[in-house]
Design a protein around this motif. Sequence first.
Motif, PDB file in Angstrom:
ATOM      1  N   LYS A 227      -3.659   7.057 -18.368  1.00  0.00           N
ATOM      2  CA  LYS A 227      -2.259   6.891 -17.999  1.00  0.00           C
ATOM      3  C   LYS A 227      -2.163   7.208 -16.514  1.00  0.00           C
ATOM      4  CE  LYS A 227       2.273   8.872 -19.195  1.00  0.00           C
ATOM      5  NZ  LYS A 227       2.957   9.813 -20.132  1.00  0.00           N
ATOM      6  N   LEU A 228      -1.600   6.302 -15.739  1.00  0.00           N
ATOM      7  CA  LEU A 228      -1.701   6.510 -14.303  1.00  0.00           C
ATOM      8  C   LEU A 228      -0.538   5.899 -13.534  1.00  0.00           C
ATOM      9  CD1 LEU A 228      -2.739   3.602 -12.838  1.00  0.00           C
ATOM     10  CD2 LEU A 228      -4.772   4.174 -14.138  1.00  0.00           C
ATOM     11  N   GLN A 229      -0.376   6.393 -12.333  1.00  0.00           N
ATOM     12  CA  GLN A 229       0.492   5.777 -11.335  1.00  0.00           C
ATOM     13  C   GLN A 229      -0.296   5.721 -10.035  1.00  0.00           C
ATOM     14  OE1 GLN A 229       4.641   6.927 -10.878  1.00  0.00           O
ATOM     15  NE2 GLN A 229       4.382   7.026  -8.658  1.00  0.00           N
ATOM     16  N   MET A 230      -0.406   4.537  -9.468  1.00  0.00           N
ATOM     17  CA  MET A 230      -1.173   4.346  -8.238  1.00  0.00           C
ATOM     18  C   MET A 230      -0.298   3.724  -7.176  1.00  0.00           C
ATOM     19  SD  MET A 230      -4.822   2.765  -9.486  1.00  0.00           S
ATOM     20  CE  MET A 230      -5.358   2.550  -7.778  1.00  0.00           C
ATOM     21  N   SER A 231      -0.449   4.173  -5.957  1.00  0.00           N
ATOM     22  CA  SER A 231       0.188   3.507  -4.832  1.00  0.00           C
ATOM     23  C   SER A 231      -0.780   3.489  -3.668  1.00  0.00           C
ATOM     24  CB  SER A 231       1.491   4.205  -4.428  1.00  0.00           C
ATOM     25  OG  SER A 231       1.235   5.486  -3.900  1.00  0.00           O
ATOM     26  N   SER A 232      -0.772   2.404  -2.929  1.00  0.00           N
ATOM     27  CA  SER A 232      -1.631   2.269  -1.755  1.00  0.00           C
ATOM     28  C   SER A 232      -0.825   1.632  -0.633  1.00  0.00           C
ATOM     29  CB  SER A 232      -2.855   1.398  -2.056  1.00  0.00           C
ATOM     30  OG  SER A 232      -3.700   2.028  -3.000  1.00  0.00           O
ATOM     31  N   THR A 233      -0.997   2.175   0.564  1.00  0.00           N
ATOM     32  CA  THR A 233      -0.328   1.638   1.751  1.00  0.00           C
ATOM     33  C   THR A 233      -1.395   1.172   2.726  1.00  0.00           C
ATOM     34  OG1 THR A 233       1.501   3.198   1.456  1.00  0.00           O
ATOM     35  CG2 THR A 233       1.323   2.118   3.589  1.00  0.00           C
ATOM     36  N   PHE A 234      -1.220  -0.036   3.225  1.00  0.00           N
ATOM     37  CA  PHE A 234      -2.213  -0.625   4.117  1.00  0.00           C
ATOM     38  C   PHE A 234      -1.581  -1.003   5.454  1.00  0.00           C
ATOM     39  CE2 PHE A 234      -3.546  -1.540  -0.203  1.00  0.00           C
ATOM     40  CZ  PHE A 234      -4.886  -1.192  -0.186  1.00  0.00           C
ATOM     41  N   ASP A 235      -2.272  -0.659   6.530  1.00  0.00           N
ATOM     42  CA  ASP A 235      -1.917  -1.157   7.856  1.00  0.00           C
ATOM     43  C   ASP A 235      -2.580  -2.520   8.002  1.00  0.00           C
ATOM     44  OD1 ASP A 235      -1.583  -1.805  10.487  1.00  0.00           O
ATOM     45  OD2 ASP A 235      -2.467   0.028  11.303  1.00  0.00           O
ATOM     46  N   LEU A 236      -1.801  -3.566   7.857  1.00  0.00           N
ATOM     47  CA  LEU A 236      -2.367  -4.910   7.820  1.00  0.00           C
ATOM     48  C   LEU A 236      -2.846  -5.402   9.185  1.00  0.00           C
ATOM     49  CD1 LEU A 236      -0.010  -6.772   5.329  1.00  0.00           C
ATOM     50  CD2 LEU A 236      -2.235  -5.740   4.900  1.00  0.00           C
ATOM     51  N   LYS A 237      -2.492  -4.693  10.248  1.00  0.00           N
ATOM     52  CA  LYS A 237      -2.961  -5.112  11.574  1.00  0.00           C
ATOM     53  C   LYS A 237      -4.483  -5.147  11.604  1.00  0.00           C
ATOM     54  CE  LYS A 237      -2.597  -4.058  16.523  1.00  0.00           C
ATOM     55  NZ  LYS A 237      -1.950  -3.200  17.548  1.00  0.00           N
ATOM     56  N   LYS A 238      -5.100  -4.112  11.054  1.00  0.00           N
ATOM     57  CA  LYS A 238      -6.563  -4.049  11.010  1.00  0.00           C
ATOM     58  C   LYS A 238      -7.118  -5.155  10.129  1.00  0.00           C
ATOM     59  CE  LYS A 238     -10.324  -1.050   9.422  1.00  0.00           C
ATOM     60  NZ  LYS A 238     -10.663   0.251   8.794  1.00  0.00           N
ATOM     61  N   GLU A 239      -6.517  -5.345   8.950  1.00  0.00           N
ATOM     62  CA  GLU A 239      -7.026  -6.339   8.004  1.00  0.00           C
ATOM     63  C   GLU A 239      -6.846  -7.761   8.547  1.00  0.00           C
ATOM     64  OE1 GLU A 239      -8.571  -5.029   5.607  1.00  0.00           O
ATOM     65  OE2 GLU A 239      -7.783  -2.998   5.780  1.00  0.00           O
ATOM     66  N   LEU A 240      -5.678  -8.037   9.113  1.00  0.00           N
ATOM     67  CA  LEU A 240      -5.406  -9.392   9.607  1.00  0.00           C
ATOM     68  C   LEU A 240      -6.240  -9.716  10.838  1.00  0.00           C
ATOM     69  CD1 LEU A 240      -1.525  -9.458   9.124  1.00  0.00           C
ATOM     70  CD2 LEU A 240      -3.247 -10.614   7.732  1.00  0.00           C
TER      71      LEU A 240
END
Length: 329
Positions: A227-240
């Motif tokens: 049973k879980l709750q997950m959240s992730s925040t990404f700085d898309l500048k690096k990815e893009l």
Amino acid sequence: MISAGAKCQTQREILEGLCFNTSSNAESNVRRGHKLLLQMLTQANADHVLSIVNALFAEKNTTFLETFLKALKDYQAEAILTDFHKPAEAKNQINSYVEKKTKGMVKHLLDSVDPQTDAVALNTFYFKGKWKDAFDKRRTHNADFHVDNKTVVRVPMMTRDGIYRMANIREVGCTLVAVPYVGHFSAFFIIPNPGRLQDVLEALKNDSIRQWFEEMKPIRIILSIPKLQMSSTFDLKKELTALGIKLVFSDKADLSGITGFKNLKLSKAVHKALVRMDEGGTEAAASSAGENTPTSLPPQAVVADRPFMFYIKDNQDDVDLFVGILIKP
């Protein structure tokens, strides 16, 4: 969203980086496609909650072109003015906007804001569905989750005996299980055998999962997942930037389709995803009544008690909504 206001090479980089074609009508075709997709995904439904928020925050002196504001509607997005020279106020404004739009589900999107910011593009994605066959809360129990050979944490483990589509992918060393939600969504859990996590990740780079889906067959199993709750925040500048999308973040950006002038660049692009998985209510007798199977063979136990991957798919439109990996609950 930003491509709707980008011009020349800046727009080409965005389209090419995201693997769209660069024909003369490319941006408008992309926009029409996203409009239809968002309409399908976000239509009101009592069975699940799917919240997608897109927005562009720009410095308070920015004047948006009407053509750009109209284009944003296709992305269910808004353009909003803020004073980045007051970073604390700007951060609070953006975070409050996202929290309100997601009805409190997504909070604290940004930790800080640079006072030199020109514009911030943001996207948040929240999903919570009801299992087609809910887990019985009375069977949820604390169990060990093996993060690695040395680290073990205790987690609330949901357990259910039922028929699920699954496959054992022996050449890679993993088990794939599909757990359907009410409606046309499913969660696919990819559980590597001990020591095979990297092998599975390498196989997924080659899109092997499409072949794995075809090998899945219904079988009775005893399924246990945290049973879980997950959240992730990404700085898309690096990815893009890694995808070749660079100009839009530089002083050479041509975003004249947003303001009419080449005086704007994208300072920050942020993506946050939030997934919740719980029992989905008390299991009703009717849920298991249709799953009668011969009892001569004992059911196989499938336990997600070590790092695993998951996909949440819209089966109707063949869209991967989420792709994630749980390393440590």
